[in-house]
Design an enzyme around this catalytic site. Structure first.
Site, short mmCIF file in Angstrom:
data_model
loop_
_atom_site.label_atom_id
_atom_site.label_comp_id
_atom_site.label_asym_id
_atom_site.label_seq_id
_atom_site.Cartn_x
_atom_site.Cartn_y
_atom_site.Cartn_z
N GLU A 298 0.85 -1.19 0.00
CA GLU A 298 0.00 0.00 0.00
C GLU A 298 0.89 1.25 0.00
OE1 GLU A 298 -3.51 1.75 2.95
OE2 GLU A 298 -1.78 0.72 3.80
N LYS A 358 -9.77 0.60 -1.84
CA LYS A 358 -9.96 0.21 -0.44
C LYS A 358 -11.37 0.58 0.01
CE LYS A 358 -7.59 0.69 4.04
NZ LYS A 358 -6.44 1.36 4.72
N CYS A 408 -4.47 -3.40 4.12
CA CYS A 408 -4.04 -2.97 5.45
C CYS A 408 -5.14 -3.09 6.51
CB CYS A 408 -3.50 -1.54 5.37
SG CYS A 408 -2.52 -1.03 6.80
#
Length: 538
Positions: A298, A358, A408
């Site tokens: 990321e 995301k 994440c």
């Protein structure tokens, strides 16, 4: 001489009595709750002591058993603070203690509701069962409220190894957490009952104790989760079901730690290109075999490659040099003008292709809820981003291998990971950027989550991180390879591709819903018994 009568105290002033002493034993439940919270914190990485969790809940169960609602709330708050204040200390890195303590107190207040509920159901028969389900109901609440929830600190995430871990494949993190808590509360019930029998004189014989129904029930609650985990353990497998994929994970490192590392965004991209070019040179020399696919972390390119031609050219050059598709983590501006935390599938021949945005953004980091209000307390709120979440799961087809993306923070949320497996992911990838949190516990805690997810869904999990710890995790949750922190490195592994779905993947949210229903049912039963008791007394 005449005798005089002794003075008599006025009738409205009672004669002084002996001074009352404060009974220190009243503090015992508070001390037990605090110790239990600290022990539960100690189960989490970088330590790996999963067996301490049942001990922690055993102590907490003794502390709250038979207490009033108000006492349960207070003891739950003590437990929550002792647990969450040290666990979440990484949230204060580079921004000071105020956000960290505010978050810990807010989460502890939600957890104190569990303490209140556990105290309320602790007078029921089989109370460890109801109390454990109340705990899972509270975790379900914390995972959804407020601001989309904060599941960090779920009991299951402190179990990346040990006898309970295989249960994640049956019912996900809710069942895994329930088993741990049930074992602990079973210990508490067993200790309380044996102590009561000893005091009454009815527990002089072992046979007599074994015939006691409460002792038997408590022992079953303690032992059953352990046996269940041991039975499921042999069915965990690392076998490939659709061949293997040779995967390379690039950890390029960052210029410096802390929030301000992003001010050198070009350097972060350059570092990851440089590490990829090193891999390409080794491939060309024959030192290593060419990987089928490459995973970047990321934020490996916070320069938008759609807008900045130099960033585009750098990534394209690296992809062509290594001769394999790369999943690139980038910050981009979408067509509607919004900012997205995006993964881009970059092909050496065709360039950028499929994307994944995301979906579960980090509040107070990637976006700022009620920015004007929170600015009253800290100007650091203006450092938070203004990202817009994606809407759907996307699995990348990378050279014939389906890669499920979980960016994440999303690894903490059951539904996000499950959606990617249901989308057809044969391997899971959790690209992350932990440079903001420096060398704190955050990286280790997140890696433990990834290990639990591997078992939950029976998938190998790849963890490419900008600054570490990057890792290759087998489907049984064990770590095959890992890097150090804040060093440039590359991991290469032959990873099993798996296609079958675990019972947890297929069941979805239902195990959690069932456990929540059990907890609510226990509370309803406790309310009914309490009302009947009051009517009888009346």
């Amino acid at each position: 001489m005449t005798a005089t009568a002794p003075p008599v105290a006025p009738p409205d002033e009672p004669a002084p009595g002996p001074a009352r002493r404060f009974d220190l034993r009243r503090l015992a439940p508070v001390g037990l709750s605090a110790l239990a919270g600290l022990l539960l914190y100690a189960t989490f990485p970088p330590r790996e002591l999963p067996w301490l969790a049942p001990v922690a809940f055993g102590l907490f169960g003794v502390a709250v058993h038979g207490r009033r609602l108000r006492a349960g709330f207070g003891l739950g708050l003590v437990f929550g603070l002792a647990y969450l204040v040290p666990l979440l200390s990484w949230t204060g890195v580079d921004v000071g203690p105020l956000p960290w303590l505010a978050l810990a107190v807010a989460e502890a207040l939600v957890l104190s509701l569990a303490g209140m509920g556990i105290a309320y159901v602790s007078r029921l028969p089989l109370w460890p069962l109801w109390a454990s389900a109340v705990w899972i109901a509270d975790e379900a609440l914390r995972a959804r409220f407020p601001f989309g929830g904060f599941p960090w600190g779920k009991v299951a995430f402190g179990q990346p190894s040990g006898v309970f871990l295989p249960l994640a494949s049956l019912g996900g993190t809710p069942l895994l957490g329930f088993a741990v808590v049930l074992c602990g509360f079973g210990l508490a019930a067993l200790a309380l009952r044996l102590n009561a029998l000893r005091r009454s004189g009815d527990g002089d014989g072992a046979v007599r104790m074994l015939r006691d129904r409460t002792v038997v029930a408590a022992a079953v609650c303690t032992v059953a989760p352990v046996i269940a985990g041991a039975v499921v353990m042999p069915f965990m497998s690392n076998a490939a079901q659709a061949g293997t994929a040779r995967v390379a994970l690039i950890q390029g490192n960052v210029p410096r730690m802390g929030l301000d590392f992003n001010s050198q965004r070009r350097a972060v991209l350059d570092y990851h290109v440089r590490e990829t070019m090193k891999l390409a040179a080794k491939i060309k020399s024959g030192a290593v075999k060419r990987p089928d696919l490459v995973l970047w972390p990321e934020n490996s390119s916070d320069i938008d490659p759609y807008v900045n031609q130099d960033a585009y050219d750098e990534i394209q050059q690296a992809t062509e040099a290594v001769g394999a598709p790369i999943s690139v983590g980038a910050v981009v501006t979408a067509k509607d003008g919004s900012t997205r935390n995006r993964l881009i599938l970059w092909d050496p021949r065709t360039g950028p292709g499929a994307t994944y945005d995301k979906r579960h953004l980090q509040p107070f980091g990637e976006y700022m809820p009620y920015r004007g209000f929170f600015r009253i307390f800290s100007k650091d709120v203006d450092r938070a981003g203004d990202f817009v979440p994606g809407k759907k799961a996307v699995a990348f087809d990378m050279a014939g291998t389906s890669i499920g993306n979980v960016t994440c923070y999303e690894a903490a949320f059951d539904d996000v990971v499950r959606d990617q497996v249901r989308e057809g992911a044969q391997i899971l990838s959790v690209p992350s950027n932990n440079a903001t949190f420096e060398r704190s516990q955050m990286t280790y805690q997140q890696l433990a989550m990834d290990r639990v997810r591997a078992v939950e869904h029976g998938r190998a999990v790849m963890v490419p991180v900008t600054s570490g710890i990057s890792a290759v995790i087998r489907p049984d949750g064990s770590v095959a390879q890992h890097t150090g922190m804040f060093e440039a490195d590359t991991l290469i592994a032959d990873v099993p591709k798996r296609t079958s779905q675990t019972l947890a993947t297929r069941a979805g949210v239902w195990p959690e819903a069932l456990l929540v229903a059990i907890g609510v049912g226990g509370l309803a039963w406790a309310v009914t018994r309490s009302r009947r008791g009051r009517r009888t007394a009346g």
